[in-house]
Design an enzyme around this catalytic site. Structure first.
Site: not given
Ligand SMILES: *Cc1c(COP(=O)(O)O)cnc(C)c1O
Length: 431
Positions: A144, A239, A267
């Site tokens: 994701y 990511d 995060k």
């Molecule tokens: C949470 C997450 C996102 C998206 O971040 P948001 O702040 O929710 O838009 C993208 N990549 C990874 C790996 C994530 O865990």
């Protein structure tokens, strides 16, 4: 334990907010039932509207590595707020946080802040496309990367070169430009590269996947990605929105010693306030506007409250011994769960990296989306609700990682384990 006020609050929310929530997983669709509405939180626990208290194993899905309502973050945010909440003009707070990020994350030479992980990945993708002059992106099924169109695609089985959108509203053109391969499958990636040759701008990956449950790379997978990207002239994007500052000060790239060209962050970097970031080699980052022609912007980017919270978080994480403590918490939780499941003969897989934890109810090794999906989600739903009723808030889906924090001390983790032992014993007796 009654949750009448949460139920009423959910009904109220559903009348005015689609599904009653502002992010879908909060609605408990993955486990059934109705979500718990939070009144307040401190340390490792939150209290709901009915006054029930829970040990939190979600921690806002990762940001709260210091625990809820950490005084260092509150002080920093309150002090910043008193000086004004936003200016739309540069502040030194942005350089303070940028310097910390660059000092901690090995591959990042320059970094730009935005307000969410989604913004970070979509901006990194545009930059990768602009920098390479290529259009396609390779992602891995089950990873994701936020909710931008290009990433909301996860192939059906075998569909290596034609993604299937996970949401209506994504155009056929976007779908064509996103190529999906199974996680941990270097041969599949090589096949795609050999078919495409010079059209792939970048490969984006969660280097430890946290968004299909916790799935770890096989030995050599990340180094193999690095080598293939270099061979075919594509950029490698890690990511690390979830893993950055979570599994090590410098994220997975530090733990595994594999350096991407670009990194996306979110995060933990905001300590519970909205912060995203993307960074990488200076030569790439300098293509961004206003230095270069690739456009990216944000009215609230680098917001002073968010920068202050991020700085307070990262500074706290730089104190000696922090990651040893986080790792010990993750190990105590996961081996404890493993012992309980094993004792009761419950088929499962378990893993942790630092304070990021995961388990699947399946006998099969979990290495990708297909194997993750062999999990018994019905059993997970029962386990989740029984734990909830004993005051432990797990992720409301089998396909999410769990997060512990510095506030989860041994006694707290032992409380979680005692609840799990009780639940598994009870479920076992029923079966
Ligand atoms: C949470 C997450 C996102 C998206 O971040 P948001 O702040 O929710 O838009 C993208 N990549 C990874 C790996 C994530 O865990």
């Amino acid at each position: 334990m009654t949750r009448d006020r949460s139920h009423a609050a959910f009904e109220r929310a559903k009348a005015v907010i689609p599904g009653g929530v502002n992010s879908p997983v909060r609605a408990f669709k993955g486990v059934g039932g109705s979500p718990v509405f939070v009144r307040e939180a401190a340390g490792a626990r939150f209290t709901d509207l009915d006054g029930n208290t829970y040990i939190d194993c979600v921690m806002s899905w990762g940001p709260l590595i210091l625990g809820h309502a950490d005084h260092r973050i509150i002080d920093a945010v309150v002090r910043a707020a008193a000086r004004g909440t936003s200016y739309g003009a540069p502040t030194e707070a942005e350089s303070d946080l940028a310097e910390l990020v660059i000092a901690m994350v090995p591959s990042v030479e320059k970094v730009r802040f935005c307000s969410s992980g989604t913004e970070a990945t979509m901006s990194a993708l545009r930059l990768a496309r602009g920098f390479t002059g290529r259009e396609k992106v390779v992602k891995f099924a089950g990873c994701y990367h936020g909710h931008a169109d290009a990433f909301l695609i996860s192939a059906g089985s075998g569909a290596l070169t034609m993604g299937t959108p996970d949401s209506p509203g994504i155009t056929a053109g976007t779908t064509r430009d996103t190529l999906v391969v199974p996680y941990n499958d270097l041969d599949a990636l090589r096949t795609v590269f050999e078919a495409e040759r010079t059209t792939i701008a970048c490969v984006i990956v969660e280097p430890y996947v946290g968004n299909m449950g916790l799935v770890l790379p096989k030995p050599g997978f990340l180094a193999g990605l690095r080598a293939l990207c270099t061979e075919f002239g594509a950029l490698l994007i890690f990511d690390e929105v979830m893993t950055g500052f979570r599994v090590a000060p410098g994220g997975v790239q530090e733990r595994e010693g594999v350096l991407p060209d670009m990194t996306t962050l979110g995060k933990v970097i905001g300590g519970g306030l909205p912060v995203g970031a993307f960074g990488g080699r200076a030569e790439i980052m300098e293509k961004l506007s206003p230095l270069g022609s690739i456009y990216q912007a944000g009215t609230l980017s680098g917001n002073p409250l968010a920068m202050a919270a991020g700085r307070a978080t990262l500074e706290a994480l730089r104190e000696p011994g922090i990651y040893e403590r986080l790792d010990a918490a993750g190990a105590r939780f996961t081996t404890g769960m493993h012992d309980i499941f094993a004792r009761h003969g419950v088929a499962h897989q378990h893993a942790h990296r630092g304070s990021m934890v995961g388990f699947f109810f399946t006998a099969q090794d979990v290495v990708d989306l297909a194997s993750a999906k062999t999990s018994d989600t019905v059993f997970y739903g029962k386990f989740f609700h029984e734990m909830l009723d004993r005051g432990v808030y797990l992720a409301p889906s089998q396909f999410e990682a769990g997060f512990l924090s510095l506030a989860h001390d041994d006694a707290t983790i032992d409380e979680i384990l005692a609840a799990a032992d009780d639940v598994i014993g009870a479920l076992h007796a029923l079966a």
